[in-house]
Design a protein around this motif. Structure first.
Motif, PDB file in Angstrom:
ATOM      1  N   UNK A   1      42.214  25.913  40.471  1.00  0.00           N
ATOM      2  CA  UNK A   1      42.016  27.167  40.500  1.00  0.00           C
ATOM      3  C   UNK A   1      41.323  27.962  41.552  1.00  0.00           C
ATOM      4  N   UNK A   2      40.349  27.174  42.055  1.00  0.00           N
ATOM      5  CA  UNK A   2      39.349  27.751  42.884  1.00  0.00           C
ATOM      6  C   UNK A   2      40.149  27.601  44.330  1.00  0.00           C
ATOM      7  N   UNK A   3      39.894  28.537  45.344  1.00  0.00           N
ATOM      8  CA  UNK A   3      40.979  28.535  46.436  1.00  0.00           C
ATOM      9  C   UNK A   3      42.204  29.254  46.388  1.00  0.00           C
ATOM     10  N   UNK A   4      42.488  29.442  45.062  1.00  0.00           N
ATOM     11  CA  UNK A   4      43.809  30.276  44.858  1.00  0.00           C
ATOM     12  C   UNK A   4      43.691  31.618  45.292  1.00  0.00           C
ATOM     13  N   UNK A   5      44.915  32.207  45.699  1.00  0.00           N
ATOM     14  CA  UNK A   5      44.702  33.649  45.921  1.00  0.00           C
ATOM     15  C   UNK A   5      45.492  34.427  44.886  1.00  0.00           C
ATOM     16  N   UNK A   6      45.199  35.640  44.607  1.00  0.00           N
ATOM     17  CA  UNK A   6      45.950  36.353  43.404  1.00  0.00           C
ATOM     18  C   UNK A   6      45.642  37.924  43.764  1.00  0.00           C
ATOM     19  N   UNK A   7      46.299  38.638  42.972  1.00  0.00           N
ATOM     20  CA  UNK A   7      46.492  40.085  43.030  1.00  0.00           C
ATOM     21  C   UNK A   7      45.722  40.891  41.998  1.00  0.00           C
ATOM     22  N   UNK A   8      44.942  42.044  42.261  1.00  0.00           N
ATOM     23  CA  UNK A   8      44.254  42.570  41.298  1.00  0.00           C
ATOM     24  C   UNK A   8      45.290  43.394  40.471  1.00  0.00           C
ATOM     25  N   UNK A   9      45.144  43.539  39.128  1.00  0.00           N
ATOM     26  CA  UNK A   9      45.962  44.363  38.472  1.00  0.00           C
ATOM     27  C   UNK A   9      45.118  45.173  37.481  1.00  0.00           C
ATOM     28  N   UNK A  10      44.081  44.806  37.161  1.00  0.00           N
ATOM     29  CA  UNK A  10      42.936  45.911  36.365  1.00  0.00           C
ATOM     30  C   UNK A  10      41.779  45.945  37.356  1.00  0.00           C
ATOM     31  N   UNK A  11      41.191  47.152  37.544  1.00  0.00           N
ATOM     32  CA  UNK A  11      40.035  47.394  38.329  1.00  0.00           C
ATOM     33  C   UNK A  11      38.743  46.348  37.970  1.00  0.00           C
ATOM     34  N   UNK A  12      38.446  45.646  39.091  1.00  0.00           N
ATOM     35  CA  UNK A  12      37.228  44.653  39.099  1.00  0.00           C
ATOM     36  C   UNK A  12      35.898  45.563  39.561  1.00  0.00           C
ATOM     37  N   UNK A  13      34.848  45.535  38.721  1.00  0.00           N
ATOM     38  CA  UNK A  13      33.470  46.082  39.179  1.00  0.00           C
ATOM     39  C   UNK A  13      32.613  45.703  38.372  1.00  0.00           C
ATOM     40  N   UNK A  49      40.594  36.165  46.424  1.00  0.00           N
ATOM     41  CA  UNK A  49      40.363  34.866  46.648  1.00  0.00           C
ATOM     42  C   UNK A  49      39.430  34.174  45.509  1.00  0.00           C
ATOM     43  N   UNK A  50      39.891  33.281  44.553  1.00  0.00           N
ATOM     44  CA  UNK A  50      39.215  32.657  43.570  1.00  0.00           C
ATOM     45  C   UNK A  50      37.919  31.631  44.081  1.00  0.00           C
ATOM     46  N   UNK A  57      40.465  31.309  30.785  1.00  0.00           N
ATOM     47  CA  UNK A  57      40.780  32.349  31.454  1.00  0.00           C
ATOM     48  C   UNK A  57      40.083  33.261  32.513  1.00  0.00           C
ATOM     49  N   UNK A  58      38.888  32.943  32.751  1.00  0.00           N
ATOM     50  CA  UNK A  58      37.996  33.722  33.548  1.00  0.00           C
ATOM     51  C   UNK A  58      37.874  33.270  35.061  1.00  0.00           C
ATOM     52  N   UNK A  59      37.924  34.227  36.106  1.00  0.00           N
ATOM     53  CA  UNK A  59      37.706  33.854  37.372  1.00  0.00           C
ATOM     54  C   UNK A  59      36.875  34.776  38.076  1.00  0.00           C
ATOM     55  N   UNK A  60      36.074  34.313  39.011  1.00  0.00           N
ATOM     56  CA  UNK A  60      35.274  35.047  39.892  1.00  0.00           C
ATOM     57  C   UNK A  60      35.846  35.083  41.410  1.00  0.00           C
ATOM     58  N   UNK A  61      35.963  36.572  41.826  1.00  0.00           N
ATOM     59  CA  UNK A  61      36.804  36.674  43.107  1.00  0.00           C
ATOM     60  C   UNK A  61      36.061  37.283  44.103  1.00  0.00           C
ATOM     61  N   UNK A  62      36.664  37.337  45.152  1.00  0.00           N
ATOM     62  CA  UNK A  62      36.126  38.072  46.359  1.00  0.00           C
ATOM     63  C   UNK A  62      37.370  38.656  47.107  1.00  0.00           C
ATOM     64  N   UNK A  63      37.092  39.501  47.739  1.00  0.00           N
ATOM     65  CA  UNK A  63      38.400  40.015  48.723  1.00  0.00           C
ATOM     66  C   UNK A  63      38.922  39.154  49.364  1.00  0.00           C
ATOM     67  N   UNK A  64      40.329  38.864  49.651  1.00  0.00           N
ATOM     68  CA  UNK A  64      40.855  37.871  50.492  1.00  0.00           C
ATOM     69  C   UNK A  64      40.792  38.465  52.057  1.00  0.00           C
ATOM     70  N   UNK A  65      40.284  37.847  53.027  1.00  0.00           N
ATOM     71  CA  UNK A  65      40.337  38.219  54.325  1.00  0.00           C
ATOM     72  C   UNK A  65      40.946  37.173  55.127  1.00  0.00           C
TER      73      UNK A  65
END
Length: 69
Positions: A1-13, A49-50, A57-65
């Protein structure tokens, strides 16, 4: 799972449990998401990026650059 890209569907903050869709097992699945930087907000539609994963089912993410050349 770590290193996988995803798309935000519900605001993260801060103080929010967001949602991201990640390609898994030939389909897409929703995961609860938190920002790796506690004060960051990431809006729906942004690729992420995860960087950490807590089962089930919980991930911690940062913006994909993407790399720039």
């Amino acid at each position: 799972m770590i290193g996988t890209r995803g798309r935000v569907t519900g605001r993260i903050g801060p103080g929010l449990v967001g949602e991201v869709m990640i390609a898994v097992r030939g389909g897409s699945e929703a995961f609860y998401a938190h920002p790796i930087e506690p004060d960051e907000t990431i809006e729906p539609g942004v690729q992420v990026l995860v960087v950490d994963f807590e089962p089930p089912r919980t991930v911690y993410v940062e913006r994909w650059r993407p790399l720039t050349r």
